[in-house]
Motif scaffolding. Structure first.
Motif, PDB file in Angstrom:
ATOM      1  N   PRO A 299      11.372  29.117  12.966  1.00  0.00           N
ATOM      2  CA  PRO A 299      12.805  28.974  13.227  1.00  0.00           C
ATOM      3  C   PRO A 299      13.616  30.123  12.652  1.00  0.00           C
ATOM      4  O   PRO A 299      13.110  30.954  11.889  1.00  0.00           O
ATOM      5  N   TYR A 300      14.876  30.137  13.002  1.00  0.00           N
ATOM      6  CA  TYR A 300      15.823  31.103  12.461  1.00  0.00           C
ATOM      7  C   TYR A 300      16.071  30.772  10.986  1.00  0.00           C
ATOM      8  O   TYR A 300      16.166  29.606  10.608  1.00  0.00           O
ATOM      9  N   GLY A 301      16.175  31.805  10.155  1.00  0.00           N
ATOM     10  CA  GLY A 301      16.508  31.576   8.752  1.00  0.00           C
ATOM     11  C   GLY A 301      15.737  32.486   7.817  1.00  0.00           C
ATOM     12  O   GLY A 301      14.958  33.345   8.243  1.00  0.00           O
ATOM     13  N   ASP A 315      15.620  36.675  12.166  1.00  0.00           N
ATOM     14  CA  ASP A 315      16.879  36.704  12.910  1.00  0.00           C
ATOM     15  C   ASP A 315      16.801  36.091  14.305  1.00  0.00           C
ATOM     16  O   ASP A 315      17.641  36.385  15.160  1.00  0.00           O
ATOM     17  N   THR A 317      14.591  32.806  16.937  1.00  0.00           N
ATOM     18  CA  THR A 317      13.715  31.646  17.031  1.00  0.00           C
ATOM     19  C   THR A 317      12.473  32.032  17.820  1.00  0.00           C
ATOM     20  O   THR A 317      12.577  32.619  18.903  1.00  0.00           O
ATOM     21  N   THR A 408      23.963  38.176  14.288  1.00  0.00           N
ATOM     22  CA  THR A 408      22.929  37.215  14.683  1.00  0.00           C
ATOM     23  C   THR A 408      23.282  35.816  14.181  1.00  0.00           C
ATOM     24  O   THR A 408      23.829  35.655  13.082  1.00  0.00           O
ATOM     25  N   VAL A 409      22.971  34.826  14.993  1.00  0.00           N
ATOM     26  CA  VAL A 409      23.184  33.423  14.623  1.00  0.00           C
ATOM     27  C   VAL A 409      21.924  32.641  15.006  1.00  0.00           C
ATOM     28  O   VAL A 409      21.036  33.160  15.674  1.00  0.00           O
ATOM     29  N   ASN A 410      21.900  31.395  14.587  1.00  0.00           N
ATOM     30  CA  ASN A 410      20.781  30.529  14.943  1.00  0.00           C
ATOM     31  C   ASN A 410      20.870  30.192  16.434  1.00  0.00           C
ATOM     32  O   ASN A 410      21.807  29.542  16.883  1.00  0.00           O
ATOM     33  N   MET A 412      19.478  28.008  18.150  1.00  0.00           N
ATOM     34  CA  MET A 412      19.454  26.590  18.469  1.00  0.00           C
ATOM     35  C   MET A 412      20.861  26.005  18.549  1.00  0.00           C
ATOM     36  O   MET A 412      21.058  24.963  19.183  1.00  0.00           O
TER      37      MET A 412
END
Length: 415
Positions: A299-301, A315, A317, A408-410, A412
């Motif tokens: 996942p993103y994070g 950065d 998914t 950049t963002v998640n 999802m």
């Protein structure tokens, strides 16, 4: 140090945000300045990115060399330890065998001495028996001589004394004969013992000699292996120094690039208009899944970087799509770039225009190949490429990124 995905997203972030800013009418008067700024920053970031990618590759190679050197050193140390253990056992066995050999040799010497004494005793007994036999032959039977004397008129008392004497002599002869038989039996026993001890000494000497050879071989092997360990320690020290030097250089470049990125992003956010021009998007409020039916494998994070050993942002998914899976546009838009990056591999950058009042850019990474070209308009769900494992990738998957107003963002939150 800057991860490969972060390095590439930095360039994408700048380009996408700058393009969004350039497409806004309220900033038309700044177009020339922004174009110039974009070229300057893009060139600078591109050069820095190439240098950093090369440095990171060198660091990764140095870490791999260090790991190999450490593995060889561990193996050599384990081998040396085993050899020294075997050598200690051989030395202890040598001491035991020498002590046992000395004891057996002493027992053999004592048995030989007893055998020699028994032989002398046997010869003495045989001489006595031989003497008895000669006397009997020369003088005849003692009893018959006494009886003959009685017949010839000798005193009966003398006859009685002579017979008693004859009995005593006969008893002595019988005892001597018995001693002779016993001596012969004991002599054979002693001979057997001497033979057994002699064979035992021979076997022990051969075993001791073989153990001595092994001990000498182990001593030579231990010396060679110790020298090899010293050599490998030196090699590992050199590999560690190289890795540390390259890592320090990477961290220094990381700090510089992150500082420049922060300053550039701040400028872009200040220049980005509140109403971004649609760039040919489909005007939807959400994005569609670029691939469907596949699990999220990362996942993103924030996550621990396997090379730099620091926590860094992942950065996007990751979807566990097998290589060759069709990848679809998450929304309509215009293709900004298609190119190969050392970290992201084959990638597509797609400007999806305005969604929820914000400028959206999506990127599709580690592709086997793409099927679109820069400047081409695509529709939502249209196949734009195929998943793969190019770039810094450990297996087939799709690394999907969403940039909102250049950051950049998640993903999802938009799917």
């Amino acid at each position: 140090m800057l991860s490969t995905t972060r390095r590439a997203s930095l360039a994408v972030l700048l380009v996408a945000a700058l393009i969004a800013a350039l497409t806004t009418p309220s900033f038309a008067d700044k177009r020339d300045d922004l174009e110039k700024h974009k070229k300057d920053v893009s060139g600078k970031i591109g050069d820095a990115k190439k240098d950093l990618e090369q440095s990171t590759k060198q660091y990764a190679n140095a870490v791999a060399a260090l790991n190999r050197a450490q593995a060889r050193l561990n193996a050599a140390q384990a081998k040396l330890s085993n050899t020294r253990g075997a050598l200690a056992t051989a030395k202890a066995r040598d001491a035991q065998m020498q002590a046992k050999l000395i004891s057996t040799q002493a027992e053999l010497d004592a048995a030989k001495a007893r055998l020699t004494q028994s032989k002398a005793e046997l010869r003495e007994s045989e001489a006595k028996v031989e003497q008895f036999a000669v006397q009997n032959i020369e003088q005849g039977d003692p009893g018959m001589r006494a009886f003959s004397g009685l017949l010839q008129g000798e005193d009966p008392t003398a006859f009685t004394e002579q017979m008693s004497l004859n009995d005593a002599v006969s008893d002595d002869q019988t005892a001597t004969m018995q001693d002779l038989a016993a001596t012969r039996v004991l002599l054979e026993v002693k001979r057997d013992k001497v033979t057994r001890l002699r064979n035992q000494v021979k076997v022990q000497r051969e075993a001791a000699a073989a153990n001595l050879v092994r001990k000498q071989q182990l001593e030579a092997a231990a010396a060679d292996q110790a020298a090899e360990v010293v050599k490998l320690v030196t090699a590992r020290r050199g590999a560690r120094w190289t890795a540390a030097k390259l890592r320090a250089e990477d961290k220094k470049q990381l700090a510089s690039l992150e500082n420049e990125r922060a300053q550039t992003e701040a400028k872009i956010r200040a220049l980005t208009p509140k109403q971004v021009k649609d760039a040919g998007g489909d005007g939807g409020g959400t994005l569609s899944y670029p691939v469907s039916g596949f699990p999220i494998t990362s996942p993103y994070g924030m996550r621990f970087h396997p090379v730099l050993h620091v926590w860094k942002l992942h950065d996007g998914t990751d979807f566990g799509a097998p290589c060759g899976t069709p990848v679809h546009a998450a929304a309509g838009g215009t293709v900004l770039q298609t190119y190969y990056n050392g970290g992201y591999g084959n990638r597509i950058i797609l400007n999806n225009g305005r969604m929820r009042g914000k400028g959206i850019v999506t990127t599709y990474n580690h592709l086997t190949r793409w099927t679109v070209s820069p400047g081409q308009h695509v529709k939502r769900g249209e196949t734009i490429g195929y998943s793969g494992t190019t770039g810094y990738s450990t297996g087939c998957h799709l690394h999907f990124m969403v940039l909102v107003n250049g950051s950049t963002v998640n993903p999802m939150g938009w799917l």
